[in-house]
Design an enzyme around this catalytic site. Structure first.
Site, PDB file in Angstrom:
ATOM      1  N   HIS A  68      71.159  25.038  38.717  1.00  0.00           N
ATOM      2  CA  HIS A  68      71.299  25.120  40.366  1.00  0.00           C
ATOM      3  C   HIS A  68      72.287  26.415  40.605  1.00  0.00           C
ATOM      4  O   HIS A  68      73.239  26.671  40.027  1.00  0.00           O
ATOM      5  CB  HIS A  68      72.092  24.169  41.172  1.00  0.00           C
ATOM      6  N   ASP A 128      71.986  13.387  52.492  1.00  0.00           N
ATOM      7  CA  ASP A 128      72.136  14.326  51.847  1.00  0.00           C
ATOM      8  C   ASP A 128      71.612  15.151  53.380  1.00  0.00           C
ATOM      9  O   ASP A 128      71.848  16.158  54.009  1.00  0.00           O
ATOM     10  CB  ASP A 128      71.674  15.270  50.779  1.00  0.00           C
ATOM     11  N   ARG A 170      75.337  19.431  59.597  1.00  0.00           N
ATOM     12  CA  ARG A 170      76.624  20.236  59.273  1.00  0.00           C
ATOM     13  C   ARG A 170      76.119  20.992  59.272  1.00  0.00           C
ATOM     14  O   ARG A 170      77.127  22.112  59.256  1.00  0.00           O
ATOM     15  CB  ARG A 170      77.363  19.920  57.848  1.00  0.00           C
ATOM     16  N   SER A 178      77.067  17.662  47.894  1.00  0.00           N
ATOM     17  CA  SER A 178      75.305  17.994  48.550  1.00  0.00           C
ATOM     18  C   SER A 178      74.837  17.777  47.698  1.00  0.00           C
ATOM     19  O   SER A 178      73.911  17.864  47.248  1.00  0.00           O
ATOM     20  CB  SER A 178      75.623  18.033  49.743  1.00  0.00           C
ATOM     21  N   LYS A 198      72.111  15.949  44.933  1.00  0.00           N
ATOM     22  CA  LYS A 198      70.813  16.014  44.780  1.00  0.00           C
ATOM     23  C   LYS A 198      70.807  16.033  43.883  1.00  0.00           C
ATOM     24  O   LYS A 198      69.383  15.197  42.972  1.00  0.00           O
ATOM     25  CB  LYS A 198      69.772  17.616  45.426  1.00  0.00           C
TER      26      LYS A 198
HETATM   27  N1  URA Z   1      74.012  23.748  48.872  1.00  0.00           N
HETATM   28  C1  URA Z   1      73.066  23.091  49.774  1.00  0.00           C
HETATM   29  O1  URA Z   1      73.047  21.836  48.659  1.00  0.00           O
HETATM   30  N2  URA Z   1      74.658  22.213  49.715  1.00  0.00           N
HETATM   31  C2  URA Z   1      75.621  22.369  50.435  1.00  0.00           C
HETATM   32  O2  URA Z   1      76.213  21.706  51.001  1.00  0.00           O
HETATM   33  C3  URA Z   1      75.944  23.907  50.905  1.00  0.00           C
HETATM   34  C4  URA Z   1      74.782  24.402  49.934  1.00  0.00           C
END
Ligand code: URA
Length: 438
Positions: A86, A165, A172, A187, A191
């Site tokens: 990621h 999320d 957010r 977050s 995922k």
């Molecule tokens: N990417 C995400 O998936 N979540 C965040 O909070 C910030 C960047």
């Protein structure tokens, strides 16, 4: 019998600097998922967390609750180890597109769930959708079938994975509570861990084009991500990489797909390949198919020279409905009507390329969005971008601008002329691969 947990009591505890219990964190996440907490209650707690922070145990609890707010994919039917990477997001960051097939070609399944670009950073899903017909919205069953078929799937977040999320991120985004390390950690990891992976590698970027420009703060995020993922039983490493100038020479969706195919053919730009190898090496070592980074490097390089990574890419595109002819004929990708070189104002050397400035130019051309629902133009962007330290003649091309509208072209030209600085000598850059954490 335990007393009921009311949102206002949980909010007050965090507002006053207290530590939330696992039950309180679960109540919050349940409230976000089933709608039993109002948006104003969710955002009040998000702001309290933003201001007061969370302990490592609270962050781990929040990550777990968010991961379990939906399905946790079971990929145990796959015989290979399963790894993902990621990136916290950068400019010209097309690495997932060629790294995933390289790693899959080395015998590691890559079940990758990616995001869309927002603001100045690009998203892997938008790039993939530049390939005519490519489907990123697979159901969980299709995702499993694609992984069983070629050990590789690149898809978007489904409604089933970490739904809390989706709700909390949207809140957010509009309540100034994105830049919080515990909230970002939960977050991202909720995922990623819901994908059913065994190991995870994170590309945490710092520098002008990064979501978190300050290196010390990006490092803090990397440490927190590795600590939480490791506490949850997922071997994880973070690679801290610089994002001062864009990665590679192309920014824009179709242009980046073409550049990624060049990488798969062994013709990738040096900086892009350096980050690709740094991440891929960690993925293969953590997944247990290579004993050392050097051995992993050899396997990854062989996937390029032997064409096995390109073949994996072909299988992925075919399996997800894309026009596989683009692999051999990138001219089939969407192309912009206007393709105009940007002349250098003087002879010299490229001193700096401000990644954020280039990204803003791409955004103005139509490559990005300011709201998740905004349409994007896959054809526009910048190619043939010179890198810091490269020489240029007066009037020589600093880059080529790809535009579909004259007004956007004029504005992008001005933004790029300010972003690409020509001088006598290159400016100082931090090491591209700055540190490996974990
Ligand atoms: N990417 C995400 O998936 N979540 C965040 O909070 C910030 C960047």
């Amino acid at each position: 019998m335990s007393s009921p947990v009311y949102p206002q009591h949980i909010i007050a505890r965090k507002r006053d600097g207290g530590v939330l219990t696992p039950a309180e964190i679960e109540a919050f996440v349940r409230g976000a998922t089933d709608g039993s907490w109002a948006d104003y209650q969710l955002t009040a707690l998000l702001m309290a967390i933003f201001l007061r922070g969370m302990t490592p145990e609270e962050t781990t609890g929040l990550t777990t609750a968010m991961m379990r707010s939906g399905t946790v994919a079971d990929l145990s039917f796959l015989p290979q180890p399963k790894a993902d990477k990621h990136s916290t997001g950068g400019v010209g960051d097309k690495i997932s597109l060629h790294l995933a097939p390289m790693v899959a070609a080395c015998g590691v399944a890559v079940p990758m769930i990616s995001g869309r670009g927002l603001g100045h950073t690009g998203g892997t899903l938008d790039k993939l959708e530049a390939i005519p017909g490519f489907r990123v919205n697979l159901s969980l069953d299709e995702y499993r079938a694609q992984l069983a078929g070629c050990g590789l799937a690149l898809i978007g977040q489904t409604a089933e994975l970490a739904p809390a999320d989706k709700k909390l991120y949207a809140l957010r985004d509009v309540t100034a509570t994105v830049e919080s390390i515990p909230l970002i950690c939960a977050s991202i990891l909720a995922k990623k861990l819901a994908e059913g992976i065994d190991v995870l590698v994170l590309d945490v970027k710092f520098g002008r084009g990064a979501f978190m420009p300050d290196r010390a703060r990006a490092r803090e995020l990397a440490l927190a991500l590795v600590a939480v993922a490791t506490a949850l039983g997922k071997p994880t490493r973070a690679v801290l990489t610089a994002m001062e100038q864009p990665l590679g020479r192309a920014v824009g969706h179709a242009l980046e797909v073409a550049e990624s195919i060049d990488c798969l053919r062994g013709r990738g730009p040096a900086d892009t390949m350096a980050v690709t190898y740094a991440l891929g090496e960690q993925m293969l070592v953590l997944a247990g198919v290579a004993a050392t980074p050097a051995e992993a490097h050899r396997q990854l390089a062989a996937s390029l020279t032997q064409g096995t990574a390109l073949e994996k890419f072909r299988q992925m595109v075919r399996g997800q409905g894309g026009d596989v002819r683009v692999v051999d004929e990138p001219g089939r990708l969407p192309a912009a009507r206007l393709q105009v070189p940007l002349p250098a104002p003087r002879a010299g050397m490229v001193q700096g390329v401000d990644a954020r400035g280039v990204a803003l130019a791409a955004l103005r051309l139509g490559a990005g969005r300011t709201r998740v629902s905004d349409p994007i133009d896959p054809a526009v962007g910048v190619s043939h971008l010179l890198k810091v330290g490269e020489p240029v003649a007066a009037g020589g091309a600093l880059c080529v601008i790809h535009a579909n509208d004259e007004a956007a072209l004029a504005e992008a030209r001005a933004l790029l002329a300010a972003a690409i600085v020509v001088g006598e000598a290159p400016g100082a850059l931090p090491p591209l691969v700055a540190e490996i954490i974990g």
